[in-house]
Scaffold this motif. Sequence first.
Motif, PDB file in Angstrom:
ATOM      1  N   GLY A 152       0.792  -1.220   0.000  1.00  0.00           N
ATOM      2  CA  GLY A 152       0.000   0.000   0.000  1.00  0.00           C
ATOM      3  C   GLY A 152       0.823   1.268   0.000  1.00  0.00           C
ATOM      4  N   GLU A 153       2.098   1.169  -0.367  1.00  0.00           N
ATOM      5  CA  GLU A 153       2.926   2.367  -0.459  1.00  0.00           C
ATOM      6  C   GLU A 153       2.334   3.300  -1.519  1.00  0.00           C
ATOM      7  N   PRO A 154       2.236   4.581  -1.238  1.00  0.00           N
ATOM      8  CA  PRO A 154       1.663   5.511  -2.222  1.00  0.00           C
ATOM      9  C   PRO A 154       2.514   5.576  -3.489  1.00  0.00           C
ATOM     10  N   ALA A 155       1.840   5.690  -4.632  1.00  0.00           N
ATOM     11  CA  ALA A 155       2.554   5.718  -5.903  1.00  0.00           C
ATOM     12  C   ALA A 155       3.459   6.935  -6.040  1.00  0.00           C
ATOM     13  N   ASP A 156       3.109   8.022  -5.357  1.00  0.00           N
ATOM     14  CA  ASP A 156       3.946   9.219  -5.415  1.00  0.00           C
ATOM     15  C   ASP A 156       4.808   9.371  -4.161  1.00  0.00           C
ATOM     16  N   GLY A 157       4.946   8.276  -3.415  1.00  0.00           N
ATOM     17  CA  GLY A 157       5.786   8.299  -2.215  1.00  0.00           C
ATOM     18  C   GLY A 157       7.241   8.010  -2.558  1.00  0.00           C
ATOM     19  N   GLU A 158       8.118   8.166  -1.566  1.00  0.00           N
ATOM     20  CA  GLU A 158       9.552   8.022  -1.790  1.00  0.00           C
ATOM     21  C   GLU A 158       9.921   6.624  -2.288  1.00  0.00           C
ATOM     22  N   ARG A 159       9.341   5.601  -1.689  1.00  0.00           N
ATOM     23  CA  ARG A 159       9.717   4.232  -2.062  1.00  0.00           C
ATOM     24  C   ARG A 159       9.351   3.942  -3.514  1.00  0.00           C
ATOM     25  N   ALA A 160       8.165   4.332  -3.928  1.00  0.00           N
ATOM     26  CA  ALA A 160       7.734   4.086  -5.302  1.00  0.00           C
ATOM     27  C   ALA A 160       8.536   4.932  -6.281  1.00  0.00           C
ATOM     28  N   MET A 161       8.802   6.191  -5.908  1.00  0.00           N
ATOM     29  CA  MET A 161       9.586   7.035  -6.808  1.00  0.00           C
ATOM     30  C   MET A 161      11.017   6.528  -6.931  1.00  0.00           C
ATOM     31  N   ASP A 162      11.578   6.006  -5.841  1.00  0.00           N
ATOM     32  CA  ASP A 162      12.925   5.437  -5.918  1.00  0.00           C
ATOM     33  C   ASP A 162      12.957   4.244  -6.874  1.00  0.00           C
ATOM     34  N   LEU A 163      11.919   3.430  -6.835  1.00  0.00           N
ATOM     35  CA  LEU A 163      11.841   2.295  -7.750  1.00  0.00           C
ATOM     36  C   LEU A 163      11.703   2.769  -9.199  1.00  0.00           C
ATOM     37  N   ALA A 164      10.943   3.825  -9.416  1.00  0.00           N
ATOM     38  CA  ALA A 164      10.805   4.389 -10.757  1.00  0.00           C
ATOM     39  C   ALA A 164      12.152   4.905 -11.257  1.00  0.00           C
ATOM     40  N   GLU A 165      12.896   5.585 -10.377  1.00  0.00           N
ATOM     41  CA  GLU A 165      14.211   6.089 -10.754  1.00  0.00           C
ATOM     42  C   GLU A 165      15.173   4.935 -11.046  1.00  0.00           C
ATOM     43  N   GLU A 166      15.076   3.882 -10.283  1.00  0.00           N
ATOM     44  CA  GLU A 166      15.916   2.707 -10.526  1.00  0.00           C
ATOM     45  C   GLU A 166      15.623   2.115 -11.905  1.00  0.00           C
ATOM     46  N   HIS A 167      14.357   2.084 -12.290  1.00  0.00           N
ATOM     47  CA  HIS A 167      13.975   1.588 -13.609  1.00  0.00           C
ATOM     48  C   HIS A 167      14.570   2.470 -14.698  1.00  0.00           C
ATOM     49  N   ARG A 168      14.517   3.774 -14.507  1.00  0.00           N
ATOM     50  CA  ARG A 168      15.081   4.706 -15.496  1.00  0.00           C
ATOM     51  C   ARG A 168      16.589   4.514 -15.627  1.00  0.00           C
ATOM     52  N   GLN A 169      17.261   4.341 -14.502  1.00  0.00           N
ATOM     53  CA  GLN A 169      18.702   4.147 -14.532  1.00  0.00           C
ATOM     54  C   GLN A 169      19.075   2.809 -15.186  1.00  0.00           C
ATOM     55  N   HIS A 170      18.222   1.814 -14.984  1.00  0.00           N
ATOM     56  CA  HIS A 170      18.449   0.510 -15.604  1.00  0.00           C
ATOM     57  C   HIS A 170      18.439   0.641 -17.128  1.00  0.00           C
ATOM     58  N   ILE A 171      17.473   1.380 -17.655  1.00  0.00           N
ATOM     59  CA  ILE A 171      17.393   1.609 -19.099  1.00  0.00           C
ATOM     60  C   ILE A 171      18.643   2.344 -19.587  1.00  0.00           C
ATOM     61  N   THR A 172      19.051   3.379 -18.837  1.00  0.00           N
ATOM     62  CA  THR A 172      20.226   4.157 -19.213  1.00  0.00           C
ATOM     63  C   THR A 172      21.492   3.304 -19.179  1.00  0.00           C
TER      64      THR A 172
END
Length: 270
Positions: free
Chosen positions: A191-211
């Motif tokens: 139930g972590e919020p989609a705009d919370g730190e944990r979810a945003m960190d995972l989104a950033e990790e995905h972006r870095q993975h692509i890069t």
Amino acid sequence: MSYSVGQVSGFAGITVRTLHHYDTSGLLSPSDRSPAGYRLYSDADLARLQQILFYRELGFPLDEIATILEDPPPATAGRYPQANALDHLRARHRLLNDQISKLRRLVEVAEHAMEVQQTGVELTPEERFEVFGEVTFDLTYATQAHLKWQHREGHQRSMARAAAHSKEDWATIMTEAADWRLRLTAAFDAGEPADGERAMDLAEEHRQHITRWFTPCPTDMHTRIADDFTTDPRAFALAVPPTAQRPGLAPYLRTAVHANAVRQAPGSGG
């Protein structure tokens, strides 16, 4: 009214030679002859020809068509000719459905082969299955992206890098992606919020993975990728295979990616 071979050939869209063959085989013999000995077909003959062409279109061989159009044999006395024809049609229906199923499977295999070839990955089929697992079997989105963006420099660079990866590279890529998916679904399930730190960190990790593995992925590009997650199931399947998906996970990740893009913007303090 009587019709010549040439006229019937024009009506039916078949050759005169075919009509002659039907006659000599006994499948369709004209009812009459002209004084000069030419074949003449009656309306009843045309009706029989229509039936023959119908069954031919369904793939029946001529000898079976002849059987269908005959009266039922003695063993089926008391049945109507239509019942005999219906039995044959049911059998043909089953056969055609079986053939359709086989052809669909062959189409899927051919599509998958083309899709994997579009990735440029130099692996044997066994290595592809070992490395990609179920992700291998739905790369249509990647193929369409290649066709759409193949002339863009960034896409060409990404495909070139993908083609240069070794089997060991791909094993690392897929291991990283699997670990990231586990943590993404854990955050979603918790139930972590989609705009919370944990979810945003995972989104950033995905972006870095692509890069790191494919091509520089600025936040605006990342948000476009994430937008596809909610509009094209194939796009989301490349990030999260169907067996690991949950209802609502695609929009959850999209929101996290957009929130992270805002966080990464200059002057945001992210």
